[in-house]
Design a protein around this motif. Structure first.
Motif, PDB file in Angstrom:
ATOM      1  N   MET A   1      41.653  17.026  41.194  1.00 16.04           N
ATOM      2  CA  MET A   1      43.088  17.108  41.325  1.00 16.04           C
ATOM      3  C   MET A   1      43.653  15.696  41.230  1.00 16.04           C
ATOM      4  N   ARG A   2      44.765  15.579  40.481  1.00 14.10           N
ATOM      5  CA  ARG A   2      45.359  14.270  40.266  1.00 14.10           C
ATOM      6  C   ARG A   2      46.871  14.417  40.130  1.00 14.10           C
ATOM      7  N   GLU A  15      39.497  15.393  47.168  1.00 17.91           N
ATOM      8  CA  GLU A  15      38.822  16.584  46.643  1.00 17.91           C
ATOM      9  C   GLU A  15      38.840  17.724  47.651  1.00 17.91           C
ATOM     10  N   VAL A  16      39.172  18.925  47.160  1.00 20.58           N
ATOM     11  CA  VAL A  16      39.071  20.125  47.992  1.00 20.58           C
ATOM     12  C   VAL A  16      38.241  21.189  47.298  1.00 20.58           C
ATOM     13  N   GLY A  17      37.710  20.881  46.141  1.00 20.49           N
ATOM     14  CA  GLY A  17      36.924  21.862  45.397  1.00 20.49           C
ATOM     15  C   GLY A  17      37.819  23.014  44.961  1.00 20.49           C
ATOM     16  N   LEU A  57      56.809  22.983  51.930  1.00 17.85           N
ATOM     17  CA  LEU A  57      56.383  23.929  52.958  1.00 17.85           C
ATOM     18  C   LEU A  57      55.030  24.526  52.595  1.00 17.85           C
ATOM     19  N   PHE A  58      54.189  24.766  53.617  1.00 14.22           N
ATOM     20  CA  PHE A  58      52.820  25.208  53.396  1.00 14.22           C
ATOM     21  C   PHE A  58      52.168  24.176  52.478  1.00 14.22           C
ATOM     22  N   ALA A  59      52.327  22.907  52.827  1.00 11.28           N
ATOM     23  CA  ALA A  59      52.041  21.777  51.945  1.00 11.28           C
ATOM     24  C   ALA A  59      50.590  21.664  51.505  1.00 11.28           C
ATOM     25  N   GLY A  60      49.654  22.105  52.318  1.00 13.20           N
ATOM     26  CA  GLY A  60      48.251  21.983  51.926  1.00 13.20           C
ATOM     27  C   GLY A  60      47.883  20.536  51.670  1.00 13.20           C
ATOM     28  N   THR A  61      47.494  20.223  50.456  1.00  8.10           N
ATOM     29  CA  THR A  61      47.093  18.860  50.089  1.00  8.10           C
ATOM     30  C   THR A  61      48.283  17.937  49.852  1.00  8.10           C
ATOM     31  N   ASN A  92      45.924  11.927  51.145  1.00 10.27           N
ATOM     32  CA  ASN A  92      46.621  11.842  49.861  1.00 10.27           C
ATOM     33  C   ASN A  92      47.870  10.970  49.938  1.00 10.27           C
ATOM     34  N   ILE A  93      48.584  11.023  51.046  1.00 12.66           N
ATOM     35  CA  ILE A  93      49.751  10.151  51.229  1.00 12.66           C
ATOM     36  C   ILE A  93      49.303   8.693  51.200  1.00 12.66           C
ATOM     37  N   ALA A  94      48.187   8.392  51.866  1.00 13.75           N
ATOM     38  CA  ALA A  94      47.665   7.022  51.870  1.00 13.75           C
ATOM     39  C   ALA A  94      47.210   6.608  50.462  1.00 13.75           C
TER      40      ALA A  94
END
Length: 185
Positions: A1-2, A15-17, A57-61, A92-94
């Motif tokens: 994911m990018r 990575e979350v697969g 909302l329901f932001a996940g990654t 991911n924010i970092a």
């Protein structure tokens, strides 16, 4: 994911697969995000992302909100009640060096209080088929999260019924995902 576009284009995210079913992590694919942001930035309604205040909302990654920041949104607020999501979201924010322009709330959307300022763009990506999208829209309307003319991007497995007072702007299907774009009056 990018990140697929904007100033952070190509930035690799955590990575979350294939996702984490127990944590309800189902990241929006790069292909669907790219198509969605092409609609939001180049559509007949102009660029709906640049300078927008975003609620994910329901932001996940956090991929949707971070993609918006990469493409010129001014700030993003992420909401997710899951511990696994929050870890990935903060990572991911970092990775995107976006700490100064983001807020993270670890809460259920139903418990979300009123905002300091309303938002212009909402990403709504609830667990599919549980009626959480409808409930979330009711909550953010009641709490005053939506600025006049705000855009809501709702991701579900099938087309949702558009609730009043929203106007349907666009709806597209990508495999098992339906993206519905709504305008708040």
């Amino acid at each position: 994911m990018r990140i697929v576009g904007g100033r952070l284009r190509g930035k690799k995210l955590a990575e979350v697969g294939a996702g984490d079913a127990a944590a309800h992590l189902r990241p929006t694919s790069d292909r669907v995000r790219e198509s969605l942001f092409n609609l939001l930035t180049n559509g007949r309604n102009g660029d709906l992302v640049r300078d927008a205040k975003v609620l994910d909302l329901f932001a996940g990654t956090g991929a949707l909100g971070l993609e918006a920041l990469s493409r010129g949104a001014s700030q993003a607020t992420f909401v997710d009640s899951g511990a696994a999501s929050r870890v990935l979201l903060r990572e991911n924010i970092a990775l995107c060096s976006a700490q100064a322009i983001t807020k993270v709330f670890r809460t259920d959307v139903a418990d979300l209080g009123p905002p300091r300022t309303p938002v212009d763009l909402v990403f709504l990506d609830p667990p599919y088929g549980k009626g959480l999208g409808e409930a979330a829209l009711e909550t953010i309307m009641a709490q005053g999260w939506l600025a006049p003319g705000a855009t809501v991007v709702w991701e579900e497995s099938r087309p949702p019924i558009v609730p009043a007072p929203f106007q349907l702007l666009d709806q597209r299907s990508y495999g098992g995902t339906t993206i519905t774009i709504l305008r708040f009056p």
